[in-house]
Design an enzyme around this catalytic site. Structure first.
Site, PDB file in Angstrom:
ATOM      1  N   GLU A 330       0.805  -1.227   0.000  1.00  0.00           N
ATOM      2  CA  GLU A 330       0.000   0.000   0.000  1.00  0.00           C
ATOM      3  C   GLU A 330       0.838   1.277   0.000  1.00  0.00           C
ATOM      4  OE1 GLU A 330       0.310  -2.328   2.367  1.00  0.00           O
ATOM      5  OE2 GLU A 330       0.165  -1.531   4.394  1.00  0.00           O
ATOM      6  N   HIS A 354      -8.036  -4.067  -1.455  1.00  0.00           N
ATOM      7  CA  HIS A 354      -7.334  -4.180  -0.172  1.00  0.00           C
ATOM      8  C   HIS A 354      -6.311  -3.047  -0.008  1.00  0.00           C
ATOM      9  CE1 HIS A 354      -5.429  -6.490   3.172  1.00  0.00           C
ATOM     10  NE2 HIS A 354      -4.349  -5.853   2.737  1.00  0.00           N
ATOM     11  N   GLU A 355      -5.460  -2.885  -1.014  1.00  0.00           N
ATOM     12  CA  GLU A 355      -4.398  -1.859  -0.886  1.00  0.00           C
ATOM     13  C   GLU A 355      -5.006  -0.457  -0.826  1.00  0.00           C
ATOM     14  OE1 GLU A 355      -1.880  -3.219   0.053  1.00  0.00           O
ATOM     15  OE2 GLU A 355      -2.164  -5.205  -0.812  1.00  0.00           O
ATOM     16  N   HIS A 358      -6.121   0.418   2.602  1.00  0.00           N
ATOM     17  CA  HIS A 358      -5.031   0.845   3.484  1.00  0.00           C
ATOM     18  C   HIS A 358      -4.849   2.371   3.482  1.00  0.00           C
ATOM     19  CE1 HIS A 358      -3.166  -2.671   5.213  1.00  0.00           C
ATOM     20  NE2 HIS A 358      -3.002  -3.283   4.048  1.00  0.00           N
ATOM     21  N   GLU A 377      -4.015  -4.557   9.279  1.00  0.00           N
ATOM     22  CA  GLU A 377      -4.476  -5.574   8.333  1.00  0.00           C
ATOM     23  C   GLU A 377      -5.883  -6.103   8.621  1.00  0.00           C
ATOM     24  OE1 GLU A 377      -3.120  -5.928   5.584  1.00  0.00           O
ATOM     25  OE2 GLU A 377      -1.097  -5.146   5.898  1.00  0.00           O
ATOM     26  N   ASP A 435       9.055 -10.110   9.911  1.00  0.00           N
ATOM     27  CA  ASP A 435       8.868 -11.000   8.759  1.00  0.00           C
ATOM     28  C   ASP A 435       8.624 -12.442   9.215  1.00  0.00           C
ATOM     29  OD1 ASP A 435       9.129  -9.025   6.880  1.00  0.00           O
ATOM     30  OD2 ASP A 435      11.234  -9.441   6.416  1.00  0.00           O
ATOM     31  N   TYR A 443      -4.436 -10.715   9.916  1.00  0.00           N
ATOM     32  CA  TYR A 443      -5.419 -10.374   8.891  1.00  0.00           C
ATOM     33  C   TYR A 443      -6.797 -10.894   9.288  1.00  0.00           C
ATOM     34  CZ  TYR A 443      -1.692  -9.190   5.531  1.00  0.00           C
ATOM     35  OH  TYR A 443      -0.631  -8.613   4.890  1.00  0.00           O
TER      36      TYR A 443
END
Ligand code: BES
Ligand code: ZN
Length: 672
Positions: A330, A354-355, A358, A377, A435, A443
């Site tokens: 995003e 979705h992006e 954001h 998320e 990460d 999510y």
């Protein structure tokens, strides 16, 4: 010459070249998780904190509540950043200077500014235009090497100091991928792009690399090729230097460092909406335009109706080469996207919804650390599903998508083990690389929490809360408890007194800190039922499939069907598996989601004739959502082919993806 810095050349070189042992206790994939070793759940739960004070603390200062920064942002706060960077395609690095303007939060109490860095070559640092005394301290994992800059006199509260850092990125930079012309589709020019989320911005330049700090930006980026950045382009200010140009962008909305983004190469653009264009390679432009142009305005208008008007000006999409490691990122003004969304059937552009979402959840209102990542998320999944439901016809669509999410959540929790720290909504990140903690849990557990609040108070009431929440926290960062306070404050108003008991029944602590699955909601299963019914038929060995079984379905319905087949107690026979692929055109599909799901079924059935197809797909896409599970699957059935495929494509993958697959395959750094 490394200036007046305390760190001299030799030590500096050593610091850059000695690989540090991976600190991450486990390797987890994007959206589905591996059964890898993991930290003991209870070890971590007690370490979760609301905030810690860094060094000398003073009343009224915000605590350093992000365990993934070494910066002392309680004492200094970045307000503006100017990036004067040249994209050097020959040396594959960025070089130039970054000017960071920081506001003192103390009254001369802090005598140094500490910034995050990771394998950045710093040449000099000036403080208010004069040479400074600075030092890059030893690297520790997962947060990197802090840069300490002396401010001998300190600064009065509110005073702004200017730190100018001359630097170059190194070949250990984890945020950048460099492609040779041969690695691009039209072979005309090299290509580069960045990916900073979660903590890779610090490998571009020293900064307060935390989502708890927001800065405005000026980008002055020199390149021989077109540049895209996470700011509003100022084309009339482009400076022509002959072989190169200086491309300028401005980001007037304060953004966290993880949203800093750059890309450069042979990039063409075409309009796809009133406020939008798509940028991509000239060969891909027409297809990308076709895929997006029908929906961009609809997505924007739907989102604005749910929250409030879009505040960033333009909303564009940069479709990247196939090695882009995510579905989408995003980055403001220019969402970065995988080319797997350009599937010729508009079946994968939910990624764009979705992006875009954001732009409110994440980019305007930001989780203050990766421990509260669900605020980004989970909320974005909720808005994405609301946007898509409003366009594609309501509740059944919303629930169908929510069912898919629930299934993904169940799988992730099963793989981690239901007591695992990473199955919590709020995940302790002390000593953890974000990460490694990344999975579908924030999510979908986040989505299910937001949706449960929506159902608890009723859609009409919740729809009033949405703009209130995003308005209140615009341009700020918050933690889960501030979210809770905002919710309670809003619904504490007299007009909601009839909701009092319901609100009091919310188990906030349980929601935030319990491992495992949350309470399961009731779904409208009407769109999913047909998928399960077809799957049932496949349980019988003599079922004869026909393309018409699925010809009227959406790609996501086929996916739900394939996931149900993958879950059969007994694997399909090789014959059944091949019949499945043929009847529904799966291995030839342009839709990477379907292809990947089919290959997982084939690998489970030990259909060796499909393995080469898996290896080929692994050479075509670098999106971790597909790459990591496919490698783990292939590794189980044919390790040799998995290792060979990884070696063959090592240079194709983005550094983040490469590192994660190395962990998944157990390929030690030293054996390279
Ligand atoms: N912000 C994420 C991608 C990300 C998360 C990058 C964490 C690095 C660290 C992005 O918005 C995202 O969620 N992308 C998904 C899209 C999907 C949920 C529609 C993806 O990449 O698949
Ligand atoms: Zn997202």
């Amino acid at each position: 010459m490394w200036g007046r810095g305390l760190l001299r050349g030799a030590k500096f070189a050593q610091q850059l070249s000695s690989p540090s042992p991976s600190s991450s206790p486990s390797s987890r994939s994007l959206f589905s998780v591996a059964a890898a070793s993991s930290p003991s759940p209870n070890l971590l739960s007690s370490q979760f904190q609301r905030g810690r004070w860094f060094g000398s603390s003073t009343a009224n200062m915000a605590p350093v509540r992000d365990p993934n920064t070494l910066s002392n942002y309680d004492a200094w706060r970045t307000r503006h950043t100017t990036a004067n960077l040249k994209i050097d395609f020959t040396d594959k690095c960025l070089r130039g200077s970054v000017i960071i303007e920081l506001e003192s939060q103390t009254d001369k109490a802090s005598k140094e500014i500490i910034l995050d860095s990771s394998y950045v070559a710093v040449n000099s640092i000036k403080l208010n235009s004069a040479p400074s005394t600075w030092e890059i301290k030893a690297r520790t994992e997962p947060n990197g090497s802090p840069v300490h800059i002396a401010v001998p006199e300190g600064a009065a509260k509110g005073e702004v100091v200017k730190v100018e850092i001359e630097l170059a990125t190194t070949d250990k930079c984890t945020a950048l991928q460099w492609l040779t012309p041969a690695q691009t589709s039209n072979k005309a020019a090299p290509f580069m792009f960045s990916q900073c989320q979660a903590i890779h911005a610090r490998s571009l330049f020293p900064c307060q690399d935390t989502p708890d700090v927001k800065s405005t930006y000026d980008f002055n980026i020199t390149s021989p090729y077109v540049v895209v950045a996470s700011g509003v382009p100022l084309p009339e200010e482009t400076k022509d230097l002959g072989e190169e140009k200086v491309y300028k962008f401005q980001q007037k909305v304060p953004i966290p460092s993880y949203l800093f983004a750059l890309s450069s190469g042979d990039i063409a653009s075409a309009p796809v909406g009133k406020r939008s264009c798509v940028c991509t390679g000239p060969n891909e432009l027409k297809e990308s335009q076709w895929e997006l142009e029908g929906d961009m305005d609809k997505f924007l208008e739907a989102a604005e109706k749910i929250v409030f008007p879009y505040r960033w000006g333009e909303y564009n999409v940069l479709v990247l080469p196939p090695s882009f490691p995510y579905g989408g990122m995003e980055n403001p003004i220019f969402t970065f996207a995988t080319p797997t969304i350009i599937s010729g059937d508009k079946q994968n552009i939910d990624v764009i919804a979705h992006e875009l979402a954001h732009s409110w959840s994440g980019n305007l209102v930001t989780s203050c650390s990766w421990e509260h990542f669900w605020l980004n998320e989970g909320w974005t999944m909720y808005l994405e599903r609301r946007i898509l439901a409003s366009i594609h016809g309501g509740d059944a669509h919303f629930d169908f998508s929510a069912i898919r999410g629930w299934k993904a959540l169940e799988e992730a929790i099963k793989e981690y083990g239901e007591d695992h720290e990473f199955t919590k909504l709020c995940i302790s990140h002390k000593g953890i690389d974000p990460d490694d903690a990344f999975s579908t849990v924030p999510y979908e557990k986040g989505f299910h929490f937001v949706w449960s609040l929506d159902r608890l108070v009723g859609r009409q009431n919740f729809d009033k809360f949405i703009p209130y929440y995003f308005g209140k926290w615009s341009n700020k960062s918050l933690d889960s408890y501030e979210f809770k306070d905002t919710f309670l404050e809003f619904f504490g108003a007299p007009e909601y007194s009839d909701l009092k008991d319901k609100i009091a029944s919310i188990d906030w602590e349980g929601r935030f800190h319990s491992t495992g699955l949350p309470p399961k909601p009731e779904f409208d299963t009407s769109l999913a039922d047909v998928c399960y019914e077809l799957a049932e038929k496949w349980k019988s060995k003599d079922f004869t499939p026909s393309p018409s079984d699925v010809s009227s379905w959406t790609g996501n319905q086929v996916l739900v069907f394939l996931n149900a087949v993958q879950d059969f107690e007994e694997a399909l026979t090789v014959e059944q598996c091949q019949a499945l692929g043929k009847a529904y055109g799966l291995s030839e599909s342009k839709n990477a989601e379907l292809k990947a799901a089919y290959y997982h079924i084939a690998m489970r059935s030990k259909d060796t004739s499909a393995y080469q197809g898996v290896a080929d797909l692994l050479g075509e896409v670098g999106r971790m959502k597909f790459v990591r599970p496919l490698f783990r699957g292939l590794n189980k059935v044919d390790r040799e082919l998995a290792l060979e495929t990884f070696e063959k494509n090592r240079e194709f993958y983005h550094p983040i993806c490469r590192q994660m697959v190395e962990k998944d395959l157990g390929v030690a750094e030293a054996s390279k």
